[in-house]
Design an enzyme around this catalytic site. Structure first.
Site, PDB file in Angstrom:
ATOM      1  N   LYS A 161     131.659  87.180  34.643  1.00  0.00           N
ATOM      2  CA  LYS A 161     133.028  86.739  34.904  1.00  0.00           C
ATOM      3  C   LYS A 161     133.384  86.840  36.381  1.00  0.00           C
ATOM      4  O   LYS A 161     132.736  87.536  37.165  1.00  0.00           O
ATOM      5  CB  LYS A 161     134.012  87.511  34.024  1.00  0.00           C
ATOM      6  CG  LYS A 161     133.915  87.064  32.569  1.00  0.00           C
ATOM      7  CD  LYS A 161     135.033  87.555  31.706  1.00  0.00           C
ATOM      8  CE  LYS A 161     134.944  86.896  30.328  1.00  0.00           C
ATOM      9  NZ  LYS A 161     135.979  87.408  29.400  1.00  0.00           N
TER      10      LYS A 161
ATOM     11  N   ARG B 108     129.268  91.395  24.835  1.00  0.00           N
ATOM     12  CA  ARG B 108     129.012  89.958  24.686  1.00  0.00           C
ATOM     13  C   ARG B 108     128.458  89.457  26.011  1.00  0.00           C
ATOM     14  O   ARG B 108     129.154  89.470  27.027  1.00  0.00           O
ATOM     15  CB  ARG B 108     130.316  89.245  24.318  1.00  0.00           C
ATOM     16  CG  ARG B 108     130.205  87.747  24.099  1.00  0.00           C
ATOM     17  CD  ARG B 108     131.565  87.178  23.718  1.00  0.00           C
ATOM     18  NE  ARG B 108     131.510  85.745  23.480  1.00  0.00           N
ATOM     19  CZ  ARG B 108     131.640  84.811  24.419  1.00  0.00           C
ATOM     20  NH1 ARG B 108     131.853  85.178  25.691  1.00  0.00           N
ATOM     21  NH2 ARG B 108     131.568  83.521  24.121  1.00  0.00           N
TER      22      ARG B 108
END
Length: 268
Positions: A204, A242
């Protein structure tokens, strides 16, 4: 949890697995690398993303869910739509990963209750197109814990059993980089709600900003930082991470598990 985006526009790997054959091959490879669950998503939720037609989402995900399930892989469907969740469950999915925590589709809670699937409820305030406008908190950790607690109550009231629910703090969703770091550093406060916690930090932008400053490093260069986040999250009590690169984070989680076990009071 291995990330399998069957989309043309996801922030990290959009377009790489848009064909069913490529997607299934990658899903099987991640399972072979040690992923317990493969999370199949057909609609990008990157910042600024716009909605796609439901028929497009169904056409992207159902063949992949069906083929992976037939190969014995445990599959999660990454969707905010009840109709997609229901169709994926019929195709073999065992879990629903809903970035809206049921807020985007009022029918989702009843669908999950009826299907009996595991359900990841993520902290969410607004759709991807406008979520940056909602990154306003008094205390981001306390606010996220409180808002997720309210979602749990609503889900249970709709018939979802508590043992179906997994919580996700929603890193990057209506969160600044500073908010993400606060949530990571105080993850134990979310764990204290008593539900399994899933964490999605992989590649991210806040990791890219940490490594590159004003010129963030690209997503593919963020895997080492993702590994560090995976290890720290596991040590803090996360149930699942994840990730895009399964093998490296699996090693990190194993190290964190051994470290935590060795520090337990009853360890000999």
């Amino acid at each position: 949890m291995g990330i399998l985006n069957v989309t043309p526009d996801s922030f990290s790997d959009g377009g790489r697995y848009s064909s069913t054959t490529a997607a299934v091959e990658h899903g099987l490879a991640m399972a072979a690398d040690g992923a317990d669950v493969i999370d199949v998503g057909g609609e990008s939720t990157r910042p600024g993303a716009i909605r796609i037609p439901v028929d497009t989402e169904l056409a992207r995900v159902l063949p992949v869910v069906r083929d992976l399930s037939r190969c014995g892989v445990t599959v999660s469907i990454d969707t905010t739509r009840a109709v997609v969740a229901d169709a994926a469950a019929r195709a073999g999915a065992a879990m629903v990963n809903d970035v809206s925590g049921g807020l985007a589709d009022p029918a989702m809670a009843k669908c999950i209750a009826a299907a009996g699937l595991s359900y990841v409820a993520m902290h969410w305030r607004a759709p991807s197109r406008t979520m940056a406008q909602h990154a306003l908190y008094r205390d981001v950790v306390a606010d996220v814990v409180g808002e997720l607690g309210a979602r749990v109550e609503a889900l249970v009231d709709a018939g979802v059993k508590p043992n179906q629910i997994i919580l996700d703090p929603g890193l990057g969703f209506a969160k600044t980089a500073a908010h993400n770091w606060q949530l990571l550093s105080r993850l134990a406060e979310l764990v204290a709600l008593g539900y399994p916690v899933l964490l999605g930090a992989s590649r991210k932008s806040f990791l890219g900003e940490l490594l590159g400053g004003a010129t963030p490093v690209p997503p593919a260069a963020r895997d080492a930082a993702t590994v560090a986040a995976s290890a720290l999250a596991a040590a803090a009590g996360a149930f699942c991470v994840r990730v895009h690169d399964v093998a490296s984070s699996l090693d990190a989680v194993r190290v964190a598990d051994a470290w935590t076990a060795a520090s337990a009071p009853n360890h000999r």
